[in-house]
Design a protein around this motif. Structure first.
Motif, PDB file in Angstrom:
ATOM      1  N   ASP A  67       1.221  -0.839  -0.238  1.00 21.55           N
ATOM      2  CA  ASP A  67       0.015  -0.090   0.086  1.00 21.55           C
ATOM      3  C   ASP A  67       0.866   1.144   0.075  1.00 21.55           C
ATOM      4  N   ALA A 112      -5.620  -7.154   3.525  1.00 26.35           N
ATOM      5  CA  ALA A 112      -5.548  -6.098   3.251  1.00 26.35           C
ATOM      6  C   ALA A 112      -7.214  -5.393   3.202  1.00 26.35           C
ATOM      7  N   ARG A 120      -7.091  -3.059  -3.432  1.00 26.37           N
ATOM      8  CA  ARG A 120      -7.572  -1.839  -3.654  1.00 26.37           C
ATOM      9  C   ARG A 120      -8.023  -1.429  -4.997  1.00 26.37           C
ATOM     10  N   THR A 163      -2.929  -7.812  -2.301  1.00 21.52           N
ATOM     11  CA  THR A 163      -3.339  -6.418  -1.896  1.00 21.52           C
ATOM     12  C   THR A 163      -3.221  -4.921  -2.885  1.00 21.52           C
ATOM     13  N   ALA A 178      -1.661   5.017   1.233  1.00 20.61           N
ATOM     14  CA  ALA A 178      -1.930   3.499   1.929  1.00 20.61           C
ATOM     15  C   ALA A 178      -2.958   4.048   2.359  1.00 20.61           C
TER      16      ALA A 178
END
Length: 274
Positions: free
Chosen positions: A112, A185, A240, A236, A118
């Motif tokens: 991140d 995540a 996102r 991850t 992040a």
């Protein structure tokens, strides 16, 4: 089809990420190595004691004549070892994620950080995170077991059981493997477990494109060790996409207030972390 390709792309990008950050690749392999050693030791003990276990559960066969007594107990010993091996394959990823919770939390945070925007992770103690991880793993494994029972029963259907059912088995396993790998995540983004499944179900092609190739690769335990850090990094990146961070937005309340899951991530996603 576009989501299917995108899911596979995230898998590849995750492996590329750890390739560019070699220290994190080695760091991320440690939990899988520890878990693999533990499973190998457990299976070695099971192999050594499976015949004794078969003797113990079949006292009624003590007076059977040869070769029936030996045939029964050898068959049971093979079944015990085969069952242990199957259980290890089914649970290896979940146990690795549980053992590696602090490792993968750090790896996820680093991904991140390097990608920007992040999220601010929840202020939760390590023990609380481990308890949540255990609960979530049991939740996923229970669902996998339920699907497994249904698919096992369908396996007795002529033709379909030998063609369609194995494919469905890999797809179901791929979906839930994606659920497990994105857990860290998405937990950082305050998304509870039931909603994670809803988000991934809304992007089914994305989840299958990411998880199904991994299921095939993870059939080889050593591949699991080397590929797990990249799998977490790729998960991850995928998370996102599902829940993009939105620093400019005001907090919109707890994740449990979420009413409908969009088919694509959009601005204003209620799981976006301010």
């Amino acid at each position: 089809m576009r989501d299917l390709v995108a899911g596979t792309k995230y898998l590849v990008e995750g492996q590329k990420w750890v390739g560019r950050h070699g220290r994190w690749w080695g760091f991320g392999m440690l939990p899988a190595l520890l878990t693999l050693v533990g499973y190998v030791v457990a299976l070695a003990f099971l192999g050594a004691w499976s015949l004794d276990l078969a003797d113990w559960v079949t006292p009624f066969a003590d007076h059977w004549s040869s070769p029936w007594r030996g045939l029964l107990r050898d068959t049971l010993a093979a079944l015990f070892f085969g069952g242990g091996l199957l259980l290890s394959l089914l649970t290896f990823t979940a146990v690795t994620l549980l053992v590696g919770q602090p490792f993968y939390e750090a790896l996820c945070a680093k991904v991140d950080e390097t990608e920007g925007d992040a999220p601010t992770p929840p202020d939760t103690s390590l023990w609380r995170e481990l308890l949540i991880a255990v609960r979530d793993s049991v939740y996923v494994l229970a669902r996998v077991a339920a699907f497994g029972v249904v698919l096992f029963a369908c396996g007795f259907i002529p033709v379909v059981g030998q063609t369609v059912v194995p494919v469905l088995g890999f797809l179901v396993s791929g979906f839930f493997l994606t659920v497990e790998l994105t857990a860290v995540a998405l937990q950082r983004r305050r998304v509870p477990q039931p909603e994670r499944i809803r988000l991934l179900r809304a992007r089914l092609g994305l989840a299958l494109g990411f998880g199904t190739p991994l299921v095939l690769a993870f059939l080889v335990p050593l591949v699991t060790v080397f590929a797990m850090p990249g799998a977490v990094a790729g998960a991850t990146l995928l998370a996102r996409d599902l829940v993009p961070t939105a620093p400019e937005e005001e907090e919109q309340g707890p994740a449990s207030d979420f009413a409908a899951t969009p088919a694509r991530p959009v601005p204003g996603n209620p799981y976006a972390t301010p």
